[in-house]
Every structure is written in structure tokens, then in C-alpha cells.
Write an enzyme that holds these catalytic residues in place. Structure first.
Site, PDB file in Angstrom:
ATOM      1  N   CYS A 136      -5.515   0.161   3.843  1.00 54.83           N
ATOM      2  CA  CYS A 136      -6.036   1.332   3.125  1.00 54.83           C
ATOM      3  C   CYS A 136      -6.612   0.920   1.775  1.00 54.83           C
ATOM      4  O   CYS A 136      -5.871   0.639   0.828  1.00 54.83           O
ATOM      5  CB  CYS A 136      -4.927   2.354   2.923  1.00 54.83           C
ATOM      6  SG  CYS A 136      -5.450   3.806   2.003  1.00 54.83           S
ATOM      7  N   CYS A 139      -5.839   3.298  -1.130  1.00 56.30           N
ATOM      8  CA  CYS A 139      -4.443   3.243  -1.584  1.00 56.30           C
ATOM      9  C   CYS A 139      -4.192   2.015  -2.449  1.00 56.30           C
ATOM     10  O   CYS A 139      -3.546   2.085  -3.485  1.00 56.30           O
ATOM     11  CB  CYS A 139      -3.474   3.148  -0.408  1.00 56.30           C
ATOM     12  SG  CYS A 139      -3.656   4.416   0.815  1.00 56.30           S
ATOM     13  N   ASP A 140      -4.652   0.876  -1.978  1.00 60.06           N
ATOM     14  CA  ASP A 140      -4.216  -0.393  -2.564  1.00 60.06           C
ATOM     15  C   ASP A 140      -5.311  -1.147  -3.316  1.00 60.06           C
ATOM     16  O   ASP A 140      -5.052  -2.208  -3.882  1.00 60.06           O
ATOM     17  CB  ASP A 140      -3.651  -1.311  -1.458  1.00 60.06           C
ATOM     18  CG  ASP A 140      -2.492  -0.658  -0.708  1.00 60.06           C
ATOM     19  OD1 ASP A 140      -1.808   0.183  -1.323  1.00 60.06           O
ATOM     20  OD2 ASP A 140      -2.276  -0.989   0.464  1.00 60.06           O
TER      21      ASP A 140
END
Ligand SMILES: Cc1cc2nc3c(=O)[nH]c(=O)nc-3n(C[C@H](O)[C@H](O)[C@H](O)COP(=O)(O)OP(=O)(O)OC[C@H]3O[C@@H](n4cnc5c(N)ncnc54)[C@H](O)[C@@H]3O)c2cc1C
Lengths: 307, 113
Positions: A136, A139-140
Site C-alpha cells: 500500500c 499507507c507506507d
């Protein structure tokens, strides 16, 4: 063991399963949705859904929560985050056991178990999840600020996520197993014209290298068979989705790609068992098509129960 | 603040109070993204099952979240969410990135209850 009977059981609480639940419960059928993961399924993965008609723009999670509310308000029971431990779909009375301790039976079942991200299958993939392997970018991505990363895959997701990662990282190498991309012209063009992105084609990652964290990868050229190593700080994997059919692969007729085969009424090879959504054989996988399948499966299941 | 049904930890003082005054605590530190949401969902689900474990979340980008972002047990973590399991005030386990219900239950059974 406690056994509870329902008119209809839906496996999966993604767009397809929740829609089926809404239609079944609204027809006054005692309905249970059993879901292995979180409610909403893949919808939860989408930050902004802009192509679901009637909704200007909303997060996939918000759409999921509304669908769940609708299903519940019509009287649908939902069991989520459970594991299917036994399954009998062949008899007239279908049986599903969850978490080894609860048994449900029903007259019809709708299989709406969707898909899950395909893993690359390279060595050390589980070991480095969260330590240099991510699924992701949104997300990261910020953990990789000014770092060099690899994006694996050649579809729309891989190319679009690579472009979105360029706002954090120093460089991106896209590693793809074929010599062409399975993506829209627009996505390919956006990736190709970005200075931070370079490509290694016809190649596959076979191993993640490093001690505590990913420090590099081993890559095999698909044409020559030769191996090489590439240093990297992280790898983002986008290699497509596979249908969740493990539970019923010996009972339900599947395609070569393990998708459930149905007719236009969403009927499978077993009487009283229907299927809907991404798990089914089809070309276009969207929320709209999952919702459509869920509707058709539920209405045909209702007709089946009446006859 | 995170839009979950879990209790949120909103300051360093509250964090210290929570881990010191409860024997078993699980805290998920994340955002509202696709890797974090399923973990909150599992925690909401497990709240009923494990009455002797307290379940909390903390917003990853909040200033006070440095206590978990930089926690010694989270060294090398590069995937959201960061999830911590405390017993008697001590971190006995921490994980990075998404975990499913089975993985979370295994950790709780092994380290907390
Ligand atoms: C990153 C991403 C972005 C996307 N963006 C869009 C978009 O913008 N617009 C759009 O229309 N579509 C989009 N899609 C596609 C869309 O999300 C899917 O086509 C749709 O959500 C599929 O719904 P589904 O109900 O068939 O399956 P899923 O959403 O996969 O739901 C299946 C559910 O079944 C559960 N399950 C799995 N196995 C079992 C089992 N054995 N028993 C019980 N339950 C089980 C799963 O946990 C899951 O909750 C996107 C997909 C992805 C991955």
C-alpha cells in the site's frame, strides 16, 4: 454444538455479498452474511471511489458502512472476522461451520468471497512484510522518503501507485514480468514520462535480500534465465488479485483461473448455490458489477426458494 | 482522532496511565487506511471475547504518537499500522503492517491472557 437455521447464507460481505444481503433480507428471508475479513472487502482499500453512480465521491469504507447499515436494517445478521472451518454445499440443506464452534444451515447459499492480492511468491516475502515490503503506497509511502524503491507489476495499480510514490521517494524501478503493460494508455504514459521511474521488463523477483530489512532483491530475466541483484530500500507489490475459492475448489466448478463458473442467473453447478462479484468468472471487476451480480444472485435465490 | 469505535489514546499521559493501570493492553497506532482499518475491525471484534484485555488505538500522525512511533520495540518498522501488546506496562510484542484475526488472536493468547 448449537445449530442455527437461515433461509439464506451469503459468504462474503463485500459489495456483492452486502447487496445480496440487502435484497434477501428485504424479501423477508432470514439471512446471514458470513465474512472472513473486514466488512466491505476490497472497497475498504479505496480511499476515494468516484465512479459509483449516485455517490459523488466517498471513501470505500464509508460506502461499505452504508451498505452494512442497509443490510442490518432490513434484518440481515452479519458475522465478520470469522473463519470457515467446515462446509457442506452438496446436500439440500447447506451447512457452514465457523471458528470450529458454531454451525449454520440454510436452503440457499450465495458465494461472494471476492478476491485477495496475489503474493509474489518470492523467497522471504513473509519475513519482510512491513520491513521493506509493502502492499500500500498511500499507507507506507512516507517511510520511504528520499529512498530508492521497486514497484512490482505491470497493471494499472502498479503504474498508478508508482507515480503516486514519486512524491516521497528518490527513485523507482518498476519490475514487470512481461515486455508490455496490462494497463490503460494514460497510466502507461504517466509512468513513462516521470523522471524518477525506470523499468526492468521481462524480469521477476525471486528473492528478497537483507538482514533485518530489505536491502536488495534477486531478479531473474525471463528471457535469458540469468540472475542479477539490485539494491533497494523497499518493494511495493501490485501483482493482481486471485479469487477466494480455496474453501470450495473441490465442490464448485471453477475456471482455469480458479474463478467460479456461473450462468447468467449467477447459478453455479450446485442446486441452491449461487455466486456473485469478483469471485465469479467475468472480465470487468468493479463495485458496480459486484452490486449487479449480488442483485441478480439474490433475486434468483429468492425465486429458487419459492419453487 | 481516528474514526473507529475503539477508545482513543489522546496524550502521552493517557498512554502511560493506560499501560500502567491495566494488566493487558493492545494498542494499534495507525491511520484510516486500508492496512489499518482491518486491524481496528478485528480489535472491535475481539473486545467482547477478551474481557481482560483493553483495546485502544492512537492516531499515527498525532504529536503524542511519538511514544509509539519511536518505541524501542518498533525499530525498523516500515508498514502501518504499528501494533503493540503491553503486559504490566511492558511491551511484550509489537507488529508492523496488517495482521489478520488469527495472527492477532495467537499473539494475545501467547503473550497476554
Ligand atoms: C486498490 C483497489 C481499488 C479499486 N478501486 C475501485 C474503484 O474506484 N471503483 C470500483 O468500482 N471498483 C474498484 N475496485 C474494484 C472493487 O473494489 C471490487 O470489484 C469489488 O469491491 C468486489 O466486491 P466483491 O464483493 O465481489 O468482493 P470483495 O470486495 O473481495 O469481498 C469479498 C469478501 O469476502 C470475504 N471472504 C473471503 N473468503 C471468504 C470465505 N471463504 N468465506 C467468507 N468470506 C470470505 C473477504 O474477506 C471479503 O470481505 C478496486 C479494487 C482495488 C483492489
Amino acid at each position: 454444538m448449537n445449530v442455527k437455521h437461515y433461509d439464506a447464507i451469503v459468504l462474503g460481505a463485500g459489495a456483492a455479498g452486502l447487496t445480496a444481503g440487502i435484497y434477501l433480507a428485504r424479501a423477508n428471508l432470514k439471512t446471514l452474511i458470513i465474512n472472513e475479513g473486514s466488512i466491505g472487502g476490497q472497497m475498504v482499500l479505496t480511499h476515494a471511489v468516484a465512479n459509483y453512480p449516485g455517490v459523488l465521491e466517498a471513501s470505500g469504507r464509508d460506502i461499505s458502512l452504508i451498505m452494512k447499515k442497509q443490510a442490518k436494517e432490513f434484518g440481515c445478521d452479519i458475522e465478520s472476522n470469522v473463519e470457515i472451518t467446515k462446509l457442506d454445499l452438496n446436500s439440500n440443506k447447506k451447512m457452514i461451520e465457523i471458528d470450529d464452534d458454531e454451525v449454520f444451515t440454510s436452503d440457499v447459499v450465495i458465494l461472494a468471497t471476492g478476491g485477495k492480492p496475489r503474493k509474489l511468491g518470492a523467497k522471504n516475502e513473509d519475513k519482510f512484510k512491513g520491513f521493506g515490503i509493502s502492499y500500500c503506497a498511500t499507507c507506507d509511502g512516507d517511510f520511504y522518503t528520499d529512498k530508492d524503491v521497486i514497484v512490482v507489476g505491470g497493471g494499472n495499480s502498479a503504474l498508478e501507485e508508482a507515480v503516486s510514490l514519486t512524491k516521497w521517494v528518490r527513485s523507482i524501478t518498476i519490475v514487470h514480468q512481461f515486455d508490455n503493460f496490462q494497463a490503460t494508455d494514460h497510466a502507461i504514459e504517466q509512468a513513462k514520462k516521470n523522471d524518477k521511474i525506470s523499468f526492468i521488463l521481462e524480469s521477476e523477483i525471486t528473492e528478497y535480500l537483507g538482514e533485518q530489512q530489505v536491502e536488495g532483491v534477486k531478479i531473474q530475466n525471463q528471457k535469458t534465465g540469468e540472475f542479477s541483484e539490485l539494491k533497494t530500500d523497499g518493494v511495493f507489490v501490485y501483482v493482481g488479485y486471485i479469487p477466494n475459492t480455496d474453501n470450495f475448489k473441490d465442490i464448485i466448478d471453477l475456471s482455469e483461473r480458479q474463478e467460479i463458473l456461473t450462468d447468467a442467473n449467477m447459478q453455479t453447478n450446485i442446486k441452491g448455490v449461487f455466486s456473485a462479484g469478483d469471485v465469479r468468472i467475468k472480465k470487468i471487476r468493479q463495485i458496480t458489477t459486484a452490486v449487479s451480480d449480488g442483485t441478480i444472485a439474490a433475486l434468483n435465490a429468492i425465486e429458487y426458494l419459492q419453487n | 482522532m481516528l474514526g473507529t469505535n475503539l477508545e482513543h489514546i489522546k496524550s502521552v499521559e493517557e498512554f502511560n496511565e493506560v499501560i500502567e493501570s491495566n494488566e493487558n493492553v493492545m494498542i494499534c497506532c495507525g491511520r484510516m487506511g486500508p492496512m489499518c482499518l482491518p486491524v481496528y475491525d478485528v480489535m472491535e471484534n475481539l473486545e467482547e471475547k477478551y474481557e481482560n484485555v483493553k483495546f485502544y488505538d492512537m492516531e499515527f500522525d498525532a504529536p503524542h504518537a511519538h511514544v509509539l512511533r519511536n518505541h524501542e520495540s518498533a525499530s525498523g518498522f516500515m508498514g502501518l499500522p504499528f501494533t503493540f501488546y503491553f503486559k504490566n506496562g511492558k511491551a511484550v510484542k509489537a507488529t508492523t503492517s496488517i495482521q489478520n484475526k488469527k495472527q492477532i488472536k495467537t499473539i494475545i493468547e501467547e503473550h497476554l491472557v
